[in-house]
Motif scaffolding. Sequence first.
Motif, PDB file in Angstrom:
ATOM      1  N   LEU A 171       0.749  -1.054  -0.075  1.00 29.70           N
ATOM      2  CA  LEU A 171      -0.096  -0.128   0.077  1.00 29.70           C
ATOM      3  C   LEU A 171       0.872   1.175   0.036  1.00 29.70           C
ATOM      4  N   ASP A 172       1.829   1.133   0.853  1.00 26.55           N
ATOM      5  CA  ASP A 172       2.959   2.319   0.757  1.00 26.55           C
ATOM      6  C   ASP A 172       3.544   2.596  -0.581  1.00 26.55           C
ATOM      7  N   THR A 173       4.040   1.417  -1.397  1.00 24.18           N
ATOM      8  CA  THR A 173       4.362   1.863  -2.491  1.00 24.18           C
ATOM      9  C   THR A 173       3.816   2.188  -3.495  1.00 24.18           C
ATOM     10  N   VAL A 174       2.045   1.638  -3.656  1.00 24.08           N
ATOM     11  CA  VAL A 174       1.365   2.422  -4.479  1.00 24.08           C
ATOM     12  C   VAL A 174       1.064   3.764  -4.206  1.00 24.08           C
ATOM     13  N   ILE A 175       0.872   4.091  -2.924  1.00 28.57           N
ATOM     14  CA  ILE A 175       0.525   5.658  -2.586  1.00 28.57           C
ATOM     15  C   ILE A 175       2.033   6.482  -2.888  1.00 28.57           C
ATOM     16  N   ASP A 176       3.163   5.945  -2.840  1.00 27.52           N
ATOM     17  CA  ASP A 176       4.341   6.637  -3.176  1.00 27.52           C
ATOM     18  C   ASP A 176       4.492   6.711  -4.580  1.00 27.52           C
ATOM     19  N   THR A 177       4.140   5.664  -5.224  1.00 27.06           N
ATOM     20  CA  THR A 177       4.080   5.783  -6.739  1.00 27.06           C
ATOM     21  C   THR A 177       3.255   6.817  -7.420  1.00 27.06           C
ATOM     22  N   LEU A 178       2.070   6.768  -6.666  1.00 25.53           N
ATOM     23  CA  LEU A 178       1.008   7.719  -7.168  1.00 25.53           C
ATOM     24  C   LEU A 178       1.018   9.106  -6.678  1.00 25.53           C
ATOM     25  N   ARG A 179       1.997   9.378  -5.958  1.00 27.31           N
ATOM     26  CA  ARG A 179       2.267  10.743  -5.241  1.00 27.31           C
ATOM     27  C   ARG A 179       1.126  11.115  -4.509  1.00 27.31           C
ATOM     28  N   LEU A 180       0.514  10.318  -3.566  1.00 28.76           N
ATOM     29  CA  LEU A 180      -0.619  10.650  -2.842  1.00 28.76           C
ATOM     30  C   LEU A 180      -0.360  10.636  -1.578  1.00 28.76           C
ATOM     31  N   ARG A 181       0.684  10.704  -0.886  1.00 32.10           N
ATOM     32  CA  ARG A 181       1.037  10.716   0.512  1.00 32.10           C
ATOM     33  C   ARG A 181       0.471  11.807   0.929  1.00 32.10           C
ATOM     34  N   ASP A 182       0.727  13.199   0.672  1.00 33.16           N
ATOM     35  CA  ASP A 182       0.211  14.421   1.196  1.00 33.16           C
ATOM     36  C   ASP A 182      -1.320  14.733   1.011  1.00 33.16           C
ATOM     37  N   ARG A 183      -2.008  13.637   0.396  1.00 31.12           N
ATOM     38  CA  ARG A 183      -3.435  13.965   0.179  1.00 31.12           C
ATOM     39  C   ARG A 183      -4.339  12.844   0.585  1.00 31.12           C
ATOM     40  N   LEU A 184      -3.813  12.012   1.555  1.00 32.42           N
ATOM     41  CA  LEU A 184      -4.441  10.891   1.991  1.00 32.42           C
ATOM     42  C   LEU A 184      -5.758  11.312   2.940  1.00 32.42           C
ATOM     43  N   GLU A 185      -5.556  12.263   3.874  1.00 30.20           N
ATOM     44  CA  GLU A 185      -6.646  12.807   4.461  1.00 30.20           C
ATOM     45  C   GLU A 185      -7.466  13.826   3.958  1.00 30.20           C
ATOM     46  N   HIS A 186      -7.580  13.966   2.588  1.00 31.12           N
ATOM     47  CA  HIS A 186      -8.427  14.978   1.763  1.00 31.12           C
ATOM     48  C   HIS A 186      -9.662  14.082   1.297  1.00 31.12           C
ATOM     49  N   ARG A 187     -10.776  14.623   1.458  1.00 30.29           N
ATOM     50  CA  ARG A 187     -11.901  14.160   0.752  1.00 30.29           C
ATOM     51  C   ARG A 187     -12.001  14.566  -0.820  1.00 30.29           C
ATOM     52  N   PRO A 188     -12.874  13.770  -1.534  1.00 31.09           N
ATOM     53  CA  PRO A 188     -12.663  13.916  -3.074  1.00 31.09           C
ATOM     54  C   PRO A 188     -12.880  15.420  -3.478  1.00 31.09           C
ATOM     55  N   THR A 189     -13.838  16.188  -2.657  1.00 28.05           N
ATOM     56  CA  THR A 189     -14.208  17.620  -3.176  1.00 28.05           C
ATOM     57  C   THR A 189     -12.814  18.552  -2.803  1.00 28.05           C
ATOM     58  N   GLN A 190     -11.912  18.123  -2.164  1.00 27.15           N
ATOM     59  CA  GLN A 190     -10.660  18.830  -1.690  1.00 27.15           C
ATOM     60  C   GLN A 190      -9.484  18.449  -2.591  1.00 27.15           C
ATOM     61  N   LEU A 191      -9.818  17.764  -3.734  1.00 29.07           N
ATOM     62  CA  LEU A 191      -8.854  16.999  -4.787  1.00 29.07           C
ATOM     63  C   LEU A 191      -9.244  17.397  -6.261  1.00 29.07           C
ATOM     64  N   SER A 192      -8.104  17.870  -6.988  1.00 37.40           N
ATOM     65  CA  SER A 192      -8.221  18.181  -8.406  1.00 37.40           C
ATOM     66  C   SER A 192      -8.643  16.801  -8.888  1.00 37.40           C
ATOM     67  N   GLY A 193      -9.101  17.011 -10.246  1.00 38.98           N
ATOM     68  CA  GLY A 193      -9.783  16.011 -11.089  1.00 38.98           C
ATOM     69  C   GLY A 193      -8.506  14.920 -11.219  1.00 38.98           C
ATOM     70  N   GLY A 194      -7.362  15.580 -11.457  1.00 32.76           N
ATOM     71  CA  GLY A 194      -6.106  14.635 -11.742  1.00 32.76           C
ATOM     72  C   GLY A 194      -6.023  13.568 -10.375  1.00 32.76           C
ATOM     73  N   GLN A 195      -5.975  14.480  -9.351  1.00 37.56           N
ATOM     74  CA  GLN A 195      -5.682  13.671  -7.932  1.00 37.56           C
ATOM     75  C   GLN A 195      -6.703  12.630  -7.911  1.00 37.56           C
ATOM     76  N   GLN A 196      -7.893  13.118  -7.885  1.00 42.23           N
ATOM     77  CA  GLN A 196      -9.230  12.163  -7.775  1.00 42.23           C
ATOM     78  C   GLN A 196      -8.936  10.830  -8.688  1.00 42.23           C
ATOM     79  N   GLN A 197      -8.367  10.702  -9.774  1.00 46.62           N
ATOM     80  CA  GLN A 197      -8.265   9.844 -10.894  1.00 46.62           C
ATOM     81  C   GLN A 197      -7.071   9.104 -10.450  1.00 46.62           C
ATOM     82  N   ARG A 198      -5.917   9.549  -9.770  1.00 47.91           N
ATOM     83  CA  ARG A 198      -4.842   8.866  -8.922  1.00 47.91           C
ATOM     84  C   ARG A 198      -5.366   8.263  -7.803  1.00 47.91           C
ATOM     85  N   VAL A 199      -6.267   8.723  -7.211  1.00 44.23           N
ATOM     86  CA  VAL A 199      -6.793   8.162  -5.782  1.00 44.23           C
ATOM     87  C   VAL A 199      -7.555   6.784  -6.516  1.00 44.23           C
TER      88      VAL A 199
END
Length: 259
Positions: free
Chosen positions: A137-165
Amino acid sequence: MSATEQRTREVPADGRTAARTRGLSKTYGSGETAVTALDSVDVDIREGRFTAVMGPSGSGKSTLMYCLAGLDTVTDGRVWIDDREITGLGDAELTRLRRDEIGFVFQSFNLLPTLTARENITLPMDIGGREPDPEWLDTVIDTLRLRDRLEHRPTQLSGGQQQRVACARALASRPKLVFADEPTGNLDSRSGLELLGFLRRAVDELGQTVVMVTHDPGAAAHADLVLYLADGRIVDEMPDPTAEAVLERMKRFDPARQY
């Protein structure tokens, strides 16, 4: 390793297939109104490879993906995931298969707005009562560069970030197959290229198998192999594609469309 070297990796020595079909046919309706979406399709999806499926509108490319993933029933023929035949499985077995062995990335992000990014990523495993592998799970999160977005809800994310999630959710359980249906359709060009790069890395660095339906020659160029469908049949394939070569090939099959 360069992008070119990544795209031209050799097929695994054992030639294993992650999915395959034999004589796959799908017809909607009956009698004079019947529409044949797939017509006796034989296909092998190689393990550890990135396969793109292209074709004109109505060619059957999305239907093929849905049948391979167990999301749609077949009219005739057989489908296997790994060495397990899935045609004829009951609803409960198919649900478990899709939850535990298959990942999905769709054009719409399909994130639950009340959950954080982390909770959306682990949701399928939470539903199945499974604990994620922390290291993976850590590998996937770091590969997709989501470490600093994990506690954000979808409305707080850009479209690209939502698709990465959504992509992380598809990869988090380390499925046998990841299916992506027009995954860049709702993204701007920069975010789309970023997501395609992530799918490419999922294959090259994480060992995943990805099948992507797309109409975009640029997106298809990220794959190891492009399969072309027309009138419900596979009519051609292209290894090591480039955007220019894919574009020229598509013009042959869909001359009326202006690419």
